[in-house]
Design an enzyme around this catalytic site. Structure first.
Site, short mmCIF file in Angstrom:
data_model
loop_
_atom_site.label_atom_id
_atom_site.label_comp_id
_atom_site.label_asym_id
_atom_site.label_seq_id
_atom_site.Cartn_x
_atom_site.Cartn_y
_atom_site.Cartn_z
N HIS A 1 4.29 -11.61 -3.88
CA HIS A 1 4.08 -10.66 -4.98
C HIS A 1 4.20 -9.23 -4.45
O HIS A 1 4.89 -8.39 -5.03
CB HIS A 1 2.71 -10.88 -5.62
N SER B 1 19.22 -0.91 3.32
CA SER B 1 19.55 -0.41 1.99
C SER B 1 18.82 0.91 1.71
O SER B 1 19.42 1.88 1.24
CB SER B 1 19.18 -1.47 0.96
N SER C 1 6.52 15.58 -13.61
CA SER C 1 6.77 17.03 -13.67
C SER C 1 7.96 17.37 -14.55
O SER C 1 8.15 18.53 -14.92
CB SER C 1 6.99 17.61 -12.26
N HIS D 1 -6.34 5.27 8.65
CA HIS D 1 -7.39 5.03 7.66
C HIS D 1 -7.29 3.62 7.07
O HIS D 1 -8.18 3.19 6.36
CB HIS D 1 -7.39 6.10 6.55
N HIS D 2 -6.20 2.93 7.39
CA HIS D 2 -6.12 1.52 7.00
C HIS D 2 -6.78 0.63 8.04
O HIS D 2 -6.78 -0.59 7.91
CB HIS D 2 -4.66 1.10 6.84
N LYS E 1 -1.40 19.31 -7.69
CA LYS E 1 -0.43 18.76 -8.64
C LYS E 1 -1.11 18.45 -9.98
O LYS E 1 -0.57 18.77 -11.05
CB LYS E 1 0.22 17.50 -8.08
CU LIG Z 1 -2.72 5.05 3.79
#
Ligand SMILES: [Cu+2]
Ligand SMILES: [Cu+2]
Lengths: 535, 269
Positions: A78, A170, A269, A303-304, A332
């Site tokens: 998935h 690709s 945007s 951080h993972h 943003k």
């Molecule tokens: Cu990350």
């Protein structure tokens, strides 16, 4: 505008070839863009079916439908199908269609390579999906492919690696093409900084792709040699280090997250100013924020990995760097809100998707900020809280932006207005069910449910049932989108502008956009990147 | 009618809360550090909530007021340097302020010195192995039989009829209350992760490496957790059970299982 029409008429003899060879040999950016988009929609339904198998099994405690081995294959496939087959190619397809139109270029700079970079993808995914029928089944070690577990994959292992090589190839070719096109083929008066945000977002994304896809290719190649050629890059028994894989993988993996969201920022945007009837607020700071996010994405990968065991100073660095990402991201969001402020808004389907993006992506951003706090992350990590977080960023984030883009530019592609009622129904059902699906996952994670498990303790049953109901509601709602696409040709003809005075070169060519556009570079105003007189 | 269903809903949530179903939040846990972790989590949550209410509030106001049907002409402004500088600097300040308490907790989490007990926990596909370093006691801990039978595909046993379905083991890890317990994590095959939410601890068990964590349970009782790192087909079936007992009971448990009580229990007092 009249110039563009005249050009189109003049070039009419270069129309598309007939039959299948048109698509197989095409070097036309619009044809290739269309193929990318159809391919990614197909993969979206393939990956979605896998998600529904996962959610069916998770509807109740106990195993009802599949064995744990197959469950793991479904979660793994998935993710791979959705990331590399649905979201990324959809953005590349939009880039193919819209970047040349937005910058006034006649086509992509490297059209033959463009054909290649598309046609590699169906081959890669046929290979990846064929692993479902191999002895030992499809890869089941998670899309992150952590060793040593991934080395326990059966016959499908080399096919997994090779298909990732192909997808990487690709993506790299696509990225080179986009960079070369934007840098070399902008219409002469289009100053780089004034370029439309979608093109800007893609320029930056393309550099991210160039930087990190080879890193992924390297990591999986090391897995391959560990498995078949006696190396021990990641095998502790041979003096290797399984954690090193995670560092390399996430050095790819975190920028990858932004590869899947920066083009979405670009799309939003474009859409919000059109339907607010106001120029984008802070165009330049939007560009700088994109660049800042891209830069920071290279220095936050660990951080993972807060639970793998890292020096304290390392943890603190990665915590702080990660939190800093919310500064440009906040810019943003504030800029989009300011664009809406005192506009004259209407709420056609593209705008609805863009607005839902701003609200729901922000929720994903909030959980991301919470995830950066290391002690809390230790609890959240590998739990359903993380599943909720990244699905909020990717589904009402990336996917909603893609849907918004499809509705926004569909009249330009087909020359017909889609069925607005069906579009709105599609939007509202998606927006409601996406929350029914993913919001309860926050609670499940906080209550202690790990991710990637086929069965769970009975205390987690209620919210899992809610999430499964949401999943089926969301999945089925997407069929409305297919209906919209199939009935689009029956809609009333679209004008060149399609919407109420949208700004940008793509709206100066007729709808549908002629097979060849901008054979001669269009004139634009240096200060705004579109012809000023055109209002 | 509406009121009736509303009361029903509240009743449902209330009853659910009592049986830990519909649980909404992270447990506060049984150690000081789990409480600190919970507090950090809530701090993050409230900061996000306040920012969310402000930003979403502005946007919703705009969505209501600034629509074309209300006949307004769109404004023309497209930037404001002072606004942009403000909403760049204020978040930086908030973030630095959030990092400081997090860093304090992180320093404590890393301090594994002077433990009262050290236990080597080794991950296997798919069970845990516990070795008490100074008490001459080691054993495997696997998914308990009733869960094992109920979890099979096509099993006729209702998971709801099994106590602590999938969260029960044959032999739990036992520790004395108040003692500083150091857990040394490693693995025999693939990467696993030892996660007990009530202890606010999660750390990977990695082959060829040893990771250290520690906790000091403040109350007696049983806490449960699961493997948190995908480790193959039975990843969902390697639970963790930690029983926190009085020190003399801990000694009795050690003796009964062939271990040697050391002076640790007294030290913990
Ligand atoms: Cu990350
Ligand atoms: Cu596991």
């Amino acid at each position: 505008m009249t110039t563009a029409v005249a050009d189109a008429a003049h070039h009419v003899e270069h129309g598309p070839a007939k039959g299948f060879s048109r698509w197989l040999f095409t070097t036309n950016h619009k044809d290739i863009g269309t193929m990318y988009l159809i391919f990614s929609l197909t993969m979206f339904f393939v990956g979605g079916t896998m998600a529904l198998i996962v959610r069916s099994e998770l509807a109740q405690p106990g195993l009802q439908f599949v064995h744990p081995e197959f469950f793991n294959q479904m979660t793994t496939m998935h993710a791979l199908v959705m990331i590399f087959g649905a979201i990324m190619p959809a953005f590349v397809g939009l880039a193919n269609w819209m970047v040349p139109l937005q910058i006034g270029a006649p086509d992509m700079a490297l059209p033959r390579m463009n054909n290649w970079s598309f046609w590699i993808l169906p081959v890669a995914f046929c290979m990846l999906l064929s692993t479902l029928f191999m002895p030992g089944g499809a890869p089941a070690g998670g899309w992150t492919m952590y060793p040593p577990l991934v080395l326990q994959t059966g016959d499908s292992f080399p096919f997994l690696i090779f298909s990732i090589h192909l997808m990487g190839l690709s993506s790299i070719m696509g990225a080179i093409n986009i960079i070369v096109t934007i840098v070399n083929m902008r219409t002469p008066q289009m100053v780089l900084i004034r370029m439309p945000l979608f093109a800007w977002a893609w320029l930056i994304t393309a550099y991210l792709l160039l930087a990190v896809m080879p890193v992924l290719a390297g990591a999986v190649t090391m897995l391959l040699t560990d498995q078949f050629f006696g190396t021990s890059f990641f095998l502790a028994a041979g003096g290797g280090d399984p954690v090193m894989y995670q560092h390399i993988f996430w050095f790819f993996g975190h920028p990858e997250v932004y590869i899947m969201i920066l083009p979405a920022f670009g799309i939003v945007s474009e859409i919000i100013p059109t339907f607010s009837r106001k120029p984008l607020f802070g165009h330049d700071s939007m560009v700088y924020a994109l660049a800042a996010i891209a830069f920071l994405s290279f220095i936050v990968w660990a951080h993972h990995m807060f639970t793998v065991g890292m020096p304290l100073s390392g943890q603190m660095f990665f915590m702080f760097a990660t939190m800093m990402i919310s500064v440009p991201t906040g810019v943003k969001i504030f800029n989009w809100a300011s664009t809406m402020w005192r506009g004259a808004m209407t709420f056609e389907t593209p705008m609805l998707f863009a607005l839902a993006f701003v609200f729901l992506f922000t929720i994903g951003g909030f959980s991301g900020l919470m995830l950066a706090l290391v002690p809390a992350d230790i609890q959240y990590h590998d739990s359903y809280f993380v599943v909720a977080h990244f699905h909020y960023v990717l589904v009402p984030g990336s996917l909603f932006a893609l849907m918004g883009a499809a509705y926004y530019w569909l009249p330009k592609w087909t020359g017909h207005m889609y069925n607005e009622t069906a579009g709105k129904v599609h939007f509202w059902l998606s927006a409601i069910f996406v929350n029914v699906l993913f919001f309860p996952m926050h609670f499940l994670g906080l209550a202690g449910m790990p991710r990637r498990i086929p069965d769970y303790s009975t205390q987690f049953a209620d919210f899992n049932m809610v999430a499964t109901i949401g999943a089926f509601g969301f999945g089925l709602s997407q069929l409305i989108f297919v209906y919209v696409l199939l009935t689009c040709k029956k809609g009333p003809p679209a004008t060149a502008e399609v919407w109420d005075h949208p700004k940008g070169l793509e709206w100066t060519v007729p709808s549908p956009a002629p097979y060849h556009t901008f054979a001669e570079p269009p004139k634009v105003d240096r200060t705004v990147a579109f012809p000023k007189d055109y209002d | 009618m509406i009121r009736k269903s509303l009361t029903g809903l509240i009743g449902l949530v209330w009853a659910g809360g009592a049986s830990a179903d519909w649980a909404l939040n992270m447990p506060q846990g049984v150690t000081d550090l789990s409480q600190e972790t919970y507090d950090l989590h809530m701090m993050g949550f409230w900061v996000c909530t306040v920012i969310g209410v402000l930003v979403f509030g502005v946007m919703i106001f705009s969505l209501i007021k600034h629509r074309k049907t209300s006949g307004v002409a769109p404004a023309k402004f497209s930037h404001s340097t002072s606004a942009e500088v403000t909403w760049t600097i204020i978040p930086v300040i908030i973030l630095v302020a959030m990092c400081i308490p997090a860093a304090k907790t992180m320093i404590k989490l890393e301090d594994t010195r002077n433990p009262d007990i050290s236990i080597v926990v080794t991950g296997y596909q798919w069970r845990w192995h516990y070795a008490y370093q100074d008490q001459d006691l080691a054993f495997y801990s696997s998914l308990a039989r009733p869960s094992l039978e109920a979890r099979q595909l096509g099993s006729t046993i209702d998971p709801y009829s099994v106590d602590n379905y999938l969260l029960e083991v044959d032999r739990p890890m036992v520790v004395p209350v108040g003692a500083k317990v150091r857990v040394l994590l490693t693995s025999n095959d693939v990467i696993h992760a030892w996660w007990v939410p009530e202890l606010a601890l999660k750390k990977d068990a990695i082959p060829g490496m040893v990771n250290e964590i520690w906790f000091r349970a403040e109350h007696t009782g049983t806490v449960r957790g699961q493997c948190a790192e995908l480790c193959g087909k039975d990843h969902g079936y390697m639970p963790i059970v930690v029983e926190v007992v009085e020190p003399d009971e801990f000694d009795k448990w050690l003796t009964a299982n062939g271990g040697t009580p050391k002076a640790v229990a007294a030290a913990a007092k």
